[in-house]
Design an enzyme around this catalytic site. Sequence first.
Site, PDB file in Angstrom:
ATOM      1  N   HIS A 160       0.826  -1.208   0.000  1.00 11.82           N
ATOM      2  CA  HIS A 160       0.000   0.000   0.000  1.00 11.82           C
ATOM      3  C   HIS A 160       0.862   1.261   0.000  1.00 11.82           C
ATOM      4  O   HIS A 160       0.678   2.150  -0.830  1.00 11.82           O
ATOM      5  CB  HIS A 160      -0.928   0.007   1.219  1.00 11.82           C
ATOM      6  CG  HIS A 160      -2.049  -0.978   1.103  1.00 11.82           C
ATOM      7  ND1 HIS A 160      -1.877  -2.312   1.336  1.00 11.82           N
ATOM      8  CD2 HIS A 160      -3.347  -0.803   0.762  1.00 11.82           C
ATOM      9  CE1 HIS A 160      -3.032  -2.934   1.139  1.00 11.82           C
ATOM     10  NE2 HIS A 160      -3.937  -2.048   0.789  1.00 11.82           N
ATOM     11  N   ILE A 161       1.795   1.347   0.946  1.00 15.09           N
ATOM     12  CA  ILE A 161       2.600   2.571   1.067  1.00 15.09           C
ATOM     13  C   ILE A 161       3.646   2.637  -0.045  1.00 15.09           C
ATOM     14  O   ILE A 161       3.790   3.652  -0.722  1.00 15.09           O
ATOM     15  CB  ILE A 161       3.271   2.654   2.457  1.00 15.09           C
ATOM     16  CG1 ILE A 161       2.199   2.716   3.554  1.00 15.09           C
ATOM     17  CG2 ILE A 161       4.192   3.877   2.543  1.00 15.09           C
ATOM     18  CD1 ILE A 161       2.722   2.604   4.970  1.00 15.09           C
ATOM     19  N   ASP A 263      11.988   6.897  11.259  1.00 12.63           N
ATOM     20  CA  ASP A 263      10.748   7.217  11.988  1.00 12.63           C
ATOM     21  C   ASP A 263      10.415   6.128  13.016  1.00 12.63           C
ATOM     22  O   ASP A 263       9.604   6.345  13.901  1.00 12.63           O
ATOM     23  CB  ASP A 263       9.601   7.313  10.961  1.00 12.63           C
ATOM     24  CG  ASP A 263       8.299   7.843  11.571  1.00 12.63           C
ATOM     25  OD1 ASP A 263       8.360   8.828  12.329  1.00 12.63           O
ATOM     26  OD2 ASP A 263       7.235   7.279  11.283  1.00 12.63           O
ATOM     27  N   GLU A 268      10.803   1.614  21.223  1.00 14.20           N
ATOM     28  CA  GLU A 268      10.150   2.926  21.238  1.00 14.20           C
ATOM     29  C   GLU A 268       9.441   3.109  22.569  1.00 14.20           C
ATOM     30  O   GLU A 268       8.859   2.152  23.099  1.00 14.20           O
ATOM     31  CB  GLU A 268       9.124   3.020  20.098  1.00 14.20           C
ATOM     32  CG  GLU A 268       9.779   2.937  18.729  1.00 14.20           C
ATOM     33  CD  GLU A 268       8.778   3.060  17.582  1.00 14.20           C
ATOM     34  OE1 GLU A 268       7.591   3.322  17.834  1.00 14.20           O
ATOM     35  OE2 GLU A 268       9.202   2.878  16.418  1.00 14.20           O
ATOM     36  N   HIS A 292       7.992   8.232  15.226  1.00 13.68           N
ATOM     37  CA  HIS A 292       6.943   7.340  14.693  1.00 13.68           C
ATOM     38  C   HIS A 292       5.666   8.121  14.335  1.00 13.68           C
ATOM     39  O   HIS A 292       4.570   7.778  14.774  1.00 13.68           O
ATOM     40  CB  HIS A 292       6.612   6.230  15.708  1.00 13.68           C
ATOM     41  CG  HIS A 292       6.028   5.013  15.041  1.00 13.68           C
ATOM     42  ND1 HIS A 292       6.250   3.737  15.482  1.00 13.68           N
ATOM     43  CD2 HIS A 292       5.227   4.893  13.953  1.00 13.68           C
ATOM     44  CE1 HIS A 292       5.608   2.877  14.701  1.00 13.68           C
ATOM     45  NE2 HIS A 292       4.985   3.563  13.767  1.00 13.68           N
ATOM     46  N   GLY A 295       2.312   8.005  10.094  1.00 10.12           N
ATOM     47  CA  GLY A 295       0.875   7.940   9.785  1.00 10.12           C
ATOM     48  C   GLY A 295       0.048   8.888  10.634  1.00 10.12           C
ATOM     49  O   GLY A 295      -1.181   8.810  10.619  1.00 10.12           O
TER      50      GLY A 295
HETATM   51  N1  LIG Z   1       5.726   5.016  10.286  1.00 13.14           N
HETATM   52  C1  LIG Z   1       4.447   4.839  10.464  1.00 13.14           C
HETATM   53  O1  LIG Z   1       3.791   5.575  11.188  1.00 13.14           O
HETATM   54  C2  LIG Z   1       3.737   3.732   9.725  1.00 13.14           C
HETATM   55  C3  LIG Z   1       2.393   3.887   9.369  1.00 13.14           C
HETATM   56  C4  LIG Z   1       1.767   2.880   8.639  1.00 13.14           C
HETATM   57  C5  LIG Z   1       2.450   1.711   8.326  1.00 13.14           C
HETATM   58  N2  LIG Z   1       3.737   1.564   8.736  1.00 13.14           N
HETATM   59  C6  LIG Z   1       4.491   0.347   8.386  1.00 13.14           C
HETATM   60  O2  LIG Z   1       4.841   0.410   7.014  1.00 13.14           O
HETATM   61  C7  LIG Z   1       5.028  -0.925   6.497  1.00 13.14           C
HETATM   62  C8  LIG Z   1       4.324  -1.064   5.151  1.00 13.14           C
HETATM   63  O3  LIG Z   1       2.938  -0.857   5.314  1.00 13.14           O
HETATM   64  P1  LIG Z   1       1.905  -1.159   4.119  1.00 13.14           P
HETATM   65  O4  LIG Z   1       0.587  -0.685   4.587  1.00 13.14           O
HETATM   66  O5  LIG Z   1       2.456  -0.659   2.826  1.00 13.14           O
HETATM   67  O6  LIG Z   1       1.951  -2.759   4.129  1.00 13.14           O
HETATM   68  P2  LIG Z   1       1.517  -3.741   2.951  1.00 13.14           P
HETATM   69  O7  LIG Z   1       1.233  -5.037   3.613  1.00 13.14           O
HETATM   70  O8  LIG Z   1       0.496  -3.122   2.090  1.00 13.14           O
HETATM   71  O9  LIG Z   1       2.870  -3.884   2.078  1.00 13.14           O
HETATM   72  C9  LIG Z   1       4.017  -4.572   2.511  1.00 13.14           C
HETATM   73  C10 LIG Z   1       4.718  -5.124   1.263  1.00 13.14           C
HETATM   74  O10 LIG Z   1       5.973  -5.683   1.669  1.00 13.14           O
HETATM   75  C11 LIG Z   1       6.176  -6.869   0.912  1.00 13.14           C
HETATM   76  N3  LIG Z   1       7.141  -7.716   1.605  1.00 13.14           N
HETATM   77  C12 LIG Z   1       6.950  -8.535   2.669  1.00 13.14           C
HETATM   78  N4  LIG Z   1       8.102  -9.127   3.009  1.00 13.14           N
HETATM   79  C13 LIG Z   1       9.044  -8.682   2.134  1.00 13.14           C
HETATM   80  C14 LIG Z   1      10.425  -8.943   1.978  1.00 13.14           C
HETATM   81  N5  LIG Z   1      11.076  -9.791   2.794  1.00 13.14           N
HETATM   82  N6  LIG Z   1      11.079  -8.312   0.975  1.00 13.14           N
HETATM   83  C15 LIG Z   1      10.414  -7.466   0.142  1.00 13.14           C
HETATM   84  N7  LIG Z   1       9.106  -7.184   0.244  1.00 13.14           N
HETATM   85  C16 LIG Z   1       8.433  -7.773   1.238  1.00 13.14           C
HETATM   86  C17 LIG Z   1       4.787  -7.483   0.821  1.00 13.14           C
HETATM   87  O11 LIG Z   1       4.703  -8.416  -0.230  1.00 13.14           O
HETATM   88  C18 LIG Z   1       3.933  -6.230   0.584  1.00 13.14           C
HETATM   89  O12 LIG Z   1       3.812  -5.941  -0.791  1.00 13.14           O
HETATM   90  C19 LIG Z   1       4.510  -1.856   7.596  1.00 13.14           C
HETATM   91  O13 LIG Z   1       5.603  -2.360   8.310  1.00 13.14           O
HETATM   92  C20 LIG Z   1       3.703  -0.946   8.486  1.00 13.14           C
HETATM   93  O14 LIG Z   1       3.668  -1.423   9.828  1.00 13.14           O
HETATM   94  C21 LIG Z   1       4.395   2.555   9.402  1.00 13.14           C
END
Ligand SMILES: NC(=O)c1ccc[n+]([C@@H]2O[C@H](COP(=O)([O-])OP(=O)(O)OC[C@H]3O[C@@H](n4cnc5c(N)ncnc54)[C@H](O)[C@@H]3O)[C@@H](O)[C@H]2O)c1
Length: 409
Positions: A160-161, A263, A268, A292, A295
């Site tokens: 997603h991100i 971040d 934490e 952090h 989001g």
């Molecule tokens: N900093 C923040 O405040 C914040 C906010 C939201 C999400 N996040 C974090 O951001 C990350 C991504 O979130 P998202 O919503 O895009 O998740 P998502 O599940 O939509 O995407 C994660 C992607 O990573 C891929 N993936 C998994 N293992 C992998 C590996 N070993 N090598 C390469 N690719 C791999 C998956 O196939 C997937 O496409 C998560 O860890 C989430 O917890 C952080």
Amino acid sequence: MSQTSFPKNKIKVLLLEGIHPGAKALFEKETFQVELLKQALEPAELAARMADVHILGIRSKTHVTKEVLDAGKRLLTLGCFCIGTNQVDLEAANAHGVPVFNAPFSNTRSVAELVISEVVALSRMLGDRSREMHDGKWRKVATNCHEVRGKTLGIVGYGHIGSQVGVLAEAMGLRVLFYDIATKLPMGNNRPTASLGELLGESDFVTLHVPATRETHEMIGTAELARMKKGAHLLNLSRGTVVVIPALAEAIRSGHVAGAAVDVYPHEPAANSSNEFTSELRGLPNVILTPHIGGSTEEAQESIGTEVATSLIKFTNAGATTGAVNFPQVEVPQAKGTHRILNVHRNVPGVLGAVNRIVSELGANIRTQVLATDPTVGYLVMDLEHDVSNDVAKAMAALSTNIRTRILY
Ligand SMILES: NC(=O)c1ccc[n+]([C@@H]2O[C@H](COP(=O)([O-])OP(=O)(O)OC[C@H]3O[C@@H](n4cnc5c(N)ncnc54)[C@H](O)[C@@H]3O)[C@@H](O)[C@H]2O)c1
């Protein structure tokens, strides 16, 4: 207009922890009765209020224990208006036939925008210039400052991100590569690489967007940092366990990595506090540290409110469980002129046979029947053509395997 068998205006919603008012408005539009409290409640206090609650909404501070769920005799569904669901006894909720919803992707855009701003900030050493000005130093420099146009951004984890970052980056003239373990459809001209190593070797900016898994634990350490181009930058707004912080600190001190935006951290603090934040990254040049907040925007809060409230309403009105974290997933469009029965039962052999015997004995015709199961419960959504649905529902509820049976329209 279809009618729920239980009048909508008698459905009681209890929202805790100051959930966004947008959620309250959505429930009120359905004519549900809503009580909105600013604070979290302790389990015993919450249990005491649960007797007539049909829908409960919490954020991260309320613990929904088995005791709370046992007390929620009328509870239909539970919404976590946040990302995590650790604060809920999900197994107990499943055993009670209560689907739990959250909003894992409501803050996608907020994170993606911060990443883009940090790519530019790192490229211009904005953090350092700002700190110098606050310290009273005027240092106008162009050396080692660059435009991002034409540079290469490598995205690790194109979910997603990651994919949203790819779209925004391309609009700014960056060349975008991505690496993901799953096959992903590239957005625009984004291009997948065959390996993580290839991406690291080609990128001027590497941004991490993977989940915390065994494979991603310390995925970026000394060897991976060494594979990055000299003068490249690293951004981690994913999970704190993905990067080995001492290795990153060393790569920055040596000048191999030209800057980083971080971040998330291996450890934490649980809440805002006056305790000093410690990290080997503190004080290093061109390193942007944030607590952090990837989001954390008002838009994300609003979007969490809308997303979770919508899931709760769809379940209450039509039985849809898509996105529930502890429950079999079923979403069936309503067939015109039918009556819908929802049934949650213990997942033991023979339940469907028993249900179908009831239907046939009562002379009802099934238009749609969808059953999904997990190891403990089965969830059956059934649309009946004949208006004997009350009798069918009654007989289904009397089966020894029954957990919950509800008749909708
Ligand atoms: N900093 C923040 O405040 C914040 C906010 C939201 C999400 N996040 C974090 O951001 C990350 C991504 O979130 P998202 O919503 O895009 O998740 P998502 O599940 O939509 O995407 C994660 C992607 O990573 C891929 N993936 C998994 N293992 C992998 C590996 N070993 N090598 C390469 N690719 C791999 C998956 O196939 C997937 O496409 C998560 O860890 C989430 O917890 C952080």
